[in-house]
Write an enzyme that holds these catalytic residues in place. Structure first.
Site, PDB file in Angstrom:
ATOM      1  N   ASP A   1      29.579 -63.220  21.917  1.00  0.00           N
ATOM      2  CA  ASP A   1      31.084 -63.712  21.550  1.00  0.00           C
ATOM      3  C   ASP A   1      31.854 -64.443  21.654  1.00  0.00           C
ATOM      4  OD1 ASP A   1      34.200 -62.204  21.275  1.00  0.00           O
ATOM      5  OD2 ASP A   1      34.422 -62.514  23.266  1.00  0.00           O
TER       6      ASP A   1
ATOM      7  N   CYS B   1       1.883 -42.497  47.369  1.00  0.00           N
ATOM      8  CA  CYS B   1       2.658 -41.870  47.937  1.00  0.00           C
ATOM      9  C   CYS B   1       3.619 -41.474  47.076  1.00  0.00           C
ATOM     10  CB  CYS B   1       3.504 -43.008  48.924  1.00  0.00           C
ATOM     11  SG  CYS B   1       1.492 -42.876  50.681  1.00  0.00           S
TER      12      CYS B   1
ATOM     13  N   ASP C   1      33.984 -56.176  23.638  1.00  0.00           N
ATOM     14  CA  ASP C   1      33.060 -56.807  23.809  1.00  0.00           C
ATOM     15  C   ASP C   1      31.951 -54.482  24.101  1.00  0.00           C
ATOM     16  OD1 ASP C   1      33.394 -58.257  22.416  1.00  0.00           O
ATOM     17  OD2 ASP C   1      33.789 -59.430  24.718  1.00  0.00           O
TER      18      ASP C   1
END
Length: 757
Positions: free
Chosen positions: A444, A27, A647
């Protein structure tokens, strides 16, 4: 001009549809093909577990929904998320109730047939007793009536959906059940009312098989529907966290109103022990609020005037009054739910294999059933017609694309819901697979590996400047900066109660420094590279900057006008969780790296304390992207963990971007995974969720494929010539129903996933 148009280019619009009536992977494939054929559709994916289709492209929403509906799957536009969820939940409940009624009716009608036919197989005496009291002509007619009622009543859905799908050359699971039951029922009618048309040795009836197949498949679908409901329990718990009633403060008195009636700017009071009804900002009072539903952290957080509150969190002992800042789909709770739903609707790369298989699965099953029928008619001795039909029906019924279609989405639903309860949001479903494959995780530094709440430790003015002047001017500029290190300078100035001087024309050079006009003088604060770019000499203070950096401090130069005015040093403590997280990742064979815009010596000092060897320092945001790209060339898959504006590009560039929820909105929007708490422990937990989810999906797919590979030949009668083993269509129906339930049950095990704290 071209660069401007490139910068303003927007991604193609996304449309979501709620699609009903899908029962198996076939389906899903059919709906996807219908969507892909619509004008303007660039990409379309359909999720069986969530019953939702996601379409990317500039399309006419109504016409797309109508096309899917015309294909036999009622579809509507997913607009108001809250109303759609409520309607979907209501329809699911009605569906379960309808299945319960159908199962009850099917069982009542099938039981007499089953008892009589099974009794005849118990012993010769029992068969003689049944033949005496229920002679064949009358018994078969009664079974014909009862089985017909089963097929036309509870089983009507299989023919209503399956036969049109077969006619449109897009057969699905309903078509398999429809053809299988009609074959058994139709053959039995011939044996009952026109036995002369069949060889004498082939005159048998299989009414019990037709009725039992419908009965068992309905029971399987009922169990499947209930299990599907359990997969979204975590989401339901999140949605139920928000109270329905709030106390609005107006004209110095409180009035009780529905939470949904609140608007931005309303003042709401929260008494001790009550839940925060909606997002806001504290304007009066002080308390501690338990925010584990958002962050996963069990410790309550102190709240004072000016602090943000999140709807659904629990106020503990104090009294608070707050101003509403967000309502409806803009609240944190609603956005968490949206993020999880977005991930649940996604398809993992591994799903591509399933899609290719299921595209051909049902047609191949029909071919296998046809070959089984022809083979037994050709090779079987007398009585082959009966044997051929029984085996062909068993092949049709045993095949189960449902299990294959549910294998991936159900695991995703349970895993993302469980992770959301612990403050881990998978915004992109693909991250569930890619995070497990990560070979390098880059962090970071500031605000990620470190606390992000630095303090000013040293200030050294150059000749001709005073410490007070240096700090006053620096604070005037840094008040406009969002960088955590800037806050340390402002806090130090406030602590010394220095005169607050205003600044104008604030500008930032991302990753290098900031500047502003203070008392008609241009003040610059930043790295040595920043001063060099302004052609301001810093050589006089370089030895001191090196000394600070060796101590793990971050040195920044200050220039007033075009003259070096001094140097300040800020230190940012390493988070308590950083050391353990880095060590555990390395123990798992993951390479840990650090990339930062901070001073190289400071970065090396932090890296040394944490045992990180791969370090890239003194880079702008684009430099972080380049570092990620370099690592991607050296390693198979790279993840990046960050929290700041600078970032965001790296988060987007990484194979998996992981943002801390305490970070900026743009960082969170750029990420694939959002950790709602500051603790890096959730990096380990996110990867653990990825690992157990992929293992679970692989288990589901293995059993779904093996089930079909092994049992279809058995159903076809492969063991009958040598061992006399024949798989009854009734057993085939039971096995088919159990295969889907097994996959769902295995996925539900993810609800018990444990996390590191």
């Amino acid at each position: 001009m071209s660069s401007q148009s490139s910068a303003t280019r927007h991604p193609p619009p996304t449309l979501q549809l709620t699609v009903e009536g899908m029962s198996c992977a076939s389906c899903v494939g059919r709906v996807e093909r219908v969507l892909a054929a619509q004008p303007g559709v660039e990409q379309a994916s359909v999720n069986l577990a969530t019953e939702r289709a996601t379409i990317i492209g500039d399309v006419a929403a109504e016409s797309v929904a109508q096309a899917v509906t015309a294909a036999g799957y009622p579809a509507r536009i997913f607009v108001d998320a809250a109303k759609t969820r409520a309607l979907q939940q209501q329809k699911k409940q009605h569906h379960i109730q309808a299945l319960q009624r159908n199962v009850l009716m099917a069982v009542v009608l099938t039981l007499p047939i089953f008892v009589v036919e099974m009794a005849m197989h118990l012993s010769q005496a029992m068969q003689s007793w049944v033949d005496y009291y229920l002679p064949v002509p009358g018994r078969w007619v009664a079974e014909a009536v009862l089985s017909t009622l089963v097929l036309l009543g509870p089983g009507r859905q299989f023919y209503r959906l399956g036969l049109p799908a077969l006619w449109n050359r897009a057969p699905d699971m309903n078509a398999l059940v429809a053809i299988g039951t009609l074959a058994a029922w139709g053959y039995s009618l011939f044996a009952t009312f026109a036995p002369q048309w069949l060889p004498a040795q082939s005159v048998h009836v299989y009414y019990e098989a037709a009725a039992m197949i419908v009965c068992l498949v309905l029971i399987g679908r009922l169990l499947e529907a209930r299990a599907k409901g359990k997969t979204s329990q975590a989401m339901q718990r999140l949605l139920q966290l928000q109270p329905n009633v709030a106390h609005r403060w107006q004209n110095d008195q409180s009035e009780e109103i529905a939470t949904e009636s609140l608007v931005v700017g309303d003042i709401v009071e929260v008494r001790p022990g009550e839940k925060i009804p909606i997002d806001g900002e504290v304007v009066a009072g002080e308390s501690h609020v338990e925010e584990s539903m958002v962050t996963g952290e069990p410790l309550a957080v102190r709240k004072r005037p000016g602090d943000a509150l999140t709807g659904g969190t629990l106020n503990q002992q104090g009294y608070l009054r707050f101003k509403v800042t967000a309502t409806g789909e803009q609240t944190v709770l609603a956005q968490i739910v949206q993020a999880v739903e977005q991930a649940q609707a996604a398809k993992l790369p591994i799903q591509g294999v399933v899609d290719k298989v299921t595209l051909w699965f049902v047609p191949v099953v029909f071919m296998a059933a046809l070959l089984t029928l022809m083979g037994w008619l050709y090779f079987a001795p007398q009585g082959g017609i009966s044997l051929a039909i029984v085996n062909a029906v068993a092949v049709l019924i045993i095949a189960c694309p449902c299990a294959m279609g549910l294998a991936t989405p159900t695991s995703i639903m349970v895993a993302t819901g469980r992770a959301a309860e612990k403050g881990i949001l998978f915004r992109q479903g693909r991250a569930l697979q890619q995070l497990r494959e990560t070979t390098l995780i880059a962090f970071d530094k500031t605000g990620t590996l470190t606390e992000g709440h630095p303090t000013l430790t040293d200030i050294q003015p150059a000749e001709g400047f005073s410490t007070q002047q240096l700090l006053t001017y620096a604070a005037a500029v840094e008040r406009y900066s969002e960088h955590p290190l800037a806050r340390a300078v402002v806090d130090a100035a406030n602590a010394q109660q220095l005169e607050r001087v205003s600044a104008t024309d604030f500008t930032t050079s991302s990753g290098m420094g900031v500047s502003a006009n203070v008392n008609d003088q241009q003040v610059h604060i930043g790295t040595q590279r920043y001063l060099e770019s302004l052609f301001i000499a810093s050589s006089g203070l370089e030895p001191l900057a090196t000394h600070y950096a060796e101590q793990g401090k971050s040195p920044f130069y200050i220039a007033i006008g075009e003259q070096l005015a001094g140097i300040i040093a800020v230190t940012d403590p390493i988070k308590n969780s950083s050391q353990a997280v880095v060590s555990q990742l390395q123990a798992q064979g993951i390479i840990v790296a650090m990339v930062t815009g901070d001073n190289r010596m400071t970065a090396q000092s932090v890296a040394k304390q944490l045992g990180i060897r791969e370090v890239v320092a003194e880079v702008k945001p684009q430099g972080k992207v380049e570092a990620i790209q370099n690592w991607q060339q050296r390693f198979a898959s790279v993840s990046f963990v960050g929290d700041g504006i600078n970032d965001a590009p790296a988060l987007a560039a990484a194979d998996v971007g992981i943002a801390l929820g305490s970070g900026t909105d743009i960082a969170i929007e750029s990420a694939d995974v959002v950790l709602m708490s500051d603790s890096l422990t959730n990096v380990l937990n996110a990867r653990h969720v990825s690992q157990v989810t992929m293992t679970n999906i692989q288990q589901n797919l293995f059993w779904a494929f093996i089930y079909n590979l092994v049992l279809i030949p058995v159903a076809a009668g492969a063991l009958y010539p040598a061992f006399g083993i024949q798989l009854s269509p009734i057993l085939a129906a039971g096995a088919m129903a159990l295969s889907s339930v097994f996959v769902l049950g295995n996925a539900l095990r993810l609800k018990r996933t444990t996390f590191t704290h």
